[in-house]
Design a protein around this motif. Structure first.
Motif, PDB file in Angstrom:
ATOM      1  N   LEU A 169      32.282  75.634  68.964  1.00  0.00           N
ATOM      2  CA  LEU A 169      33.262  76.124  69.921  1.00  0.00           C
ATOM      3  C   LEU A 169      32.589  76.641  71.187  1.00  0.00           C
ATOM      4  O   LEU A 169      31.462  77.128  71.148  1.00  0.00           O
ATOM      5  CB  LEU A 169      34.070  77.274  69.310  1.00  0.00           C
ATOM      6  N   GLU A 214      34.610  78.863  73.143  1.00  0.00           N
ATOM      7  CA  GLU A 214      35.155  80.218  73.063  1.00  0.00           C
ATOM      8  C   GLU A 214      35.977  80.332  71.785  1.00  0.00           C
ATOM      9  O   GLU A 214      37.018  79.683  71.646  1.00  0.00           O
ATOM     10  CB  GLU A 214      36.048  80.515  74.271  1.00  0.00           C
ATOM     11  N   LYS A 215      35.553  81.169  70.868  1.00  0.00           N
ATOM     12  CA  LYS A 215      36.286  81.304  69.607  1.00  0.00           C
ATOM     13  C   LYS A 215      37.641  81.998  69.793  1.00  0.00           C
ATOM     14  O   LYS A 215      38.556  81.825  68.984  1.00  0.00           O
ATOM     15  CB  LYS A 215      35.451  82.062  68.578  1.00  0.00           C
ATOM     16  N   TYR A 253      30.567  77.428  64.415  1.00  0.00           N
ATOM     17  CA  TYR A 253      31.388  78.421  63.732  1.00  0.00           C
ATOM     18  C   TYR A 253      32.001  77.831  62.463  1.00  0.00           C
ATOM     19  O   TYR A 253      32.241  76.629  62.362  1.00  0.00           O
ATOM     20  CB  TYR A 253      32.530  78.898  64.632  1.00  0.00           C
ATOM     21  N   ILE A 258      35.489  78.370  60.426  1.00  0.00           N
ATOM     22  CA  ILE A 258      36.822  78.954  60.563  1.00  0.00           C
ATOM     23  C   ILE A 258      37.493  78.974  59.187  1.00  0.00           C
ATOM     24  O   ILE A 258      37.730  77.933  58.578  1.00  0.00           O
ATOM     25  CB  ILE A 258      37.686  78.152  61.545  1.00  0.00           C
ATOM     26  N   ILE A 282      36.746  83.916  61.785  1.00  0.00           N
ATOM     27  CA  ILE A 282      35.881  82.963  62.491  1.00  0.00           C
ATOM     28  C   ILE A 282      34.503  83.600  62.558  1.00  0.00           C
ATOM     29  O   ILE A 282      34.333  84.654  63.171  1.00  0.00           O
ATOM     30  CB  ILE A 282      36.380  82.651  63.909  1.00  0.00           C
ATOM     31  N   LYS A 301      30.125  83.010  62.971  1.00  0.00           N
ATOM     32  CA  LYS A 301      29.061  82.134  63.435  1.00  0.00           C
ATOM     33  C   LYS A 301      28.326  81.545  62.236  1.00  0.00           C
ATOM     34  O   LYS A 301      28.042  82.228  61.261  1.00  0.00           O
ATOM     35  CB  LYS A 301      28.094  82.907  64.319  1.00  0.00           C
TER      36      LYS A 301
END
Length: 255
Positions: free
Chosen positions: A75, A77-78, A182, A184, A239, A241
């Motif tokens: 991503l 921007e998460k 990431y 999720i 979410i 890393k």
């Protein structure tokens, strides 16, 4: 919500139907294995009435529940996922990829080549195999398999890699530089996944319980799925890393 590697979250009747029939199922599977090894499966029907009944029961009933699943990605921007949720893949997604390549400082020549390849891919109906899908695995452990490695390593997902395939040495290092990997964690309705995957999930549940009763600690519960519906923001659980691994393992899908 069911977390399939945590039996405490299983509805009791789902667990009980496997556990209570496990001895008969074991005998049927052992007999099936003997017939296959002997080669007689070409001339002799393999009957597994208790296994088949249990499988049908699971297929009918697990679809009524929600499941905890994991999605592997890279991503920019998460926060977008927390705000907008996870959306099924659309062919227009490649425009977002190109915009982010541009923000990352890639030249107009690179952007032109990506657009050109994307157009060729669309004309060849390449999107049809993945469009309107979001893929998940049913355990967090599966995010450390070889099949998930590419999603963490290269921005843009599998479709972007397919679009740029053939020029991996040039394009893939560019995709490596963009985004953050990431995992999720989210909630989905089991009834939304493909029918053949519900069947595969049910088979995995049977195998998982049988192995647990035999104390086979190395048995890995592994199943994957896709849905064609959006995961709403309220169903995004976490979410986090992904820490790069030097020991991605093979899943049974890749053996």
């Amino acid at each position: 919500m069911i977390n399939f590697i945590d039996k405490k979250t299983w509805p009791s009747h789902i667990y009980d139907v496997i556990y209570n029939n496990r001895l008969e199922i074991e005998k049927e599977l052992e007999q099936e294995n003997k017939i296959i090894i002997s080669g007689d499966n070409y001339i002799k029907a393999i009957e597994k009435p208790k296994y088949n009944w249990t499988l049908e029961y699971l297929i009918k009933n697990i679809r009524k529940y929600d499941a905890c699943v994991w999605h592997c990605t890279k991503l920019i921007e998460k926060e977008i996922i927390f705000n907008e949720g996870l959306k099924p893949l659309k062919k227009e997604y490649i425009k977002e990829v190109i915009d982010n390549l541009k923000r990352n400082g890639e030249s107009e020549k690179v952007l032109y080549e990506v657009r050109k390849k994307a157009k060729e891919f669309e004309e060849a109906k390449g999107f049809s195999n993945r469009e309107s899908m979001i893929w998940f695995v049913f355990t967090e452990d599966m995010t450390n398999t070889i099949g998930c490695e590419g999603f963490f390593r290269y921005y843009g997902g599998e479709v972007t890699r397919r679009i740029l395939g053939g020029d991996e040495e040039f394009f893939f290092p560019i995709l490596e530089k963009i985004g953050t990997p990431y995992i999720i964690k989210c909630k989905i309705a089991i009834g939304d996944i493909a029918e053949y995957q519900i069947s595969a999930l049910a088979k995995s549940l049977i195998g998982y319980i049988l192995a647990a009763e035999r104390k086979e600690c190395d048995y890995a519960f592994e199943a994957e799925c896709y849905i064609r519906t959006k995961v709403e923001p309220e169903n995004i659980i976490e979410i986090k890393k992904h820490e790069k691994s030097n020991r991605y393992r093979r899943s049974f899908f890749q053996i």
